[in-house]
Design a protein around this motif. Structure first.
Motif: not given
Length: 162
Positions: A124-153
């Motif tokens: 749960a903590v991993f999912n929350r931090i991953f979504k905060r970092a990349f704007g998508v959940t880990p499962s959605k990130a896996r389905a993307l054709p390219a790495p998830p775009a990152r918000p500004q650093k």
């Protein structure tokens, strides 16, 4: 007395012991000998950064990291921020998130396995931090054709948008 102190220091791993008042010539000679014996040691802040990179999966606190590199917690935090623009905790989170993104793209490991592999015992903590970092959940990130775009650093891991 001072002999007892010297014995305790050597047992704790001290390389040498100088009596007070310290003779400057003796101090220089001792330091020169130690540098030759041990070579140039890493800067403690660089050493802390390497520990975070090489052992991101381990549980780290700034206090435990500071002890490991021989600095106070506050000093390590200040020096680390000055050198890398972020605290050790934030740096560790970024390292973990980059690794998690890579594992999700390049392996078939489950989300829970990826979370544990990068140092998060709680999915749960991993999912929350991953979504905060990349704007998508880990499962959605896996389905993307390219790495998830990152918000500004500067906004990647902060709790509140700036």
């Amino acid at each position: 007395g001072s002999e007892e102190l010297a014995i305790r220091a050597f047992r704790a791993g001290a390389d040498d012991y100088l009596r007070k008042p310290v003779n400057l010539k003796e101090l220089r000679a001792t330091l020169s000998k130690l540098v030759q014996e041990h070579g140039q040691r890493l800067d403690p802040v660089e050493q802390a950064r390497r520990i975070l990179i090489e052992h991101a999966e381990r549980p780290h606190t700034t206090a435990s990291l500071a002890r490991e590199v021989g600095l106070s917690e506050g000093h390590l935090r200040r020096q680390f921020r000055a050198a890398y623009g972020k605290t050790p905790r934030r740096y560790l989170t970024e390292v973990r998130m980059e690794r998690a993104s890579e594992l999700l793209r390049t392996t078939s490991r489950g989300i829970e396995q990826v979370a544990h592999a990068v140092g998060y015992p709680s999915v749960a903590v991993f999912n929350r931090i991953f979504k905060r970092a990349f704007g998508v959940t880990p499962s959605k990130a896996r389905a993307l054709p390219a790495p998830p775009a990152r918000p500004q650093k500067r906004d990647r891991f902060s709790r509140k948008p700036s």
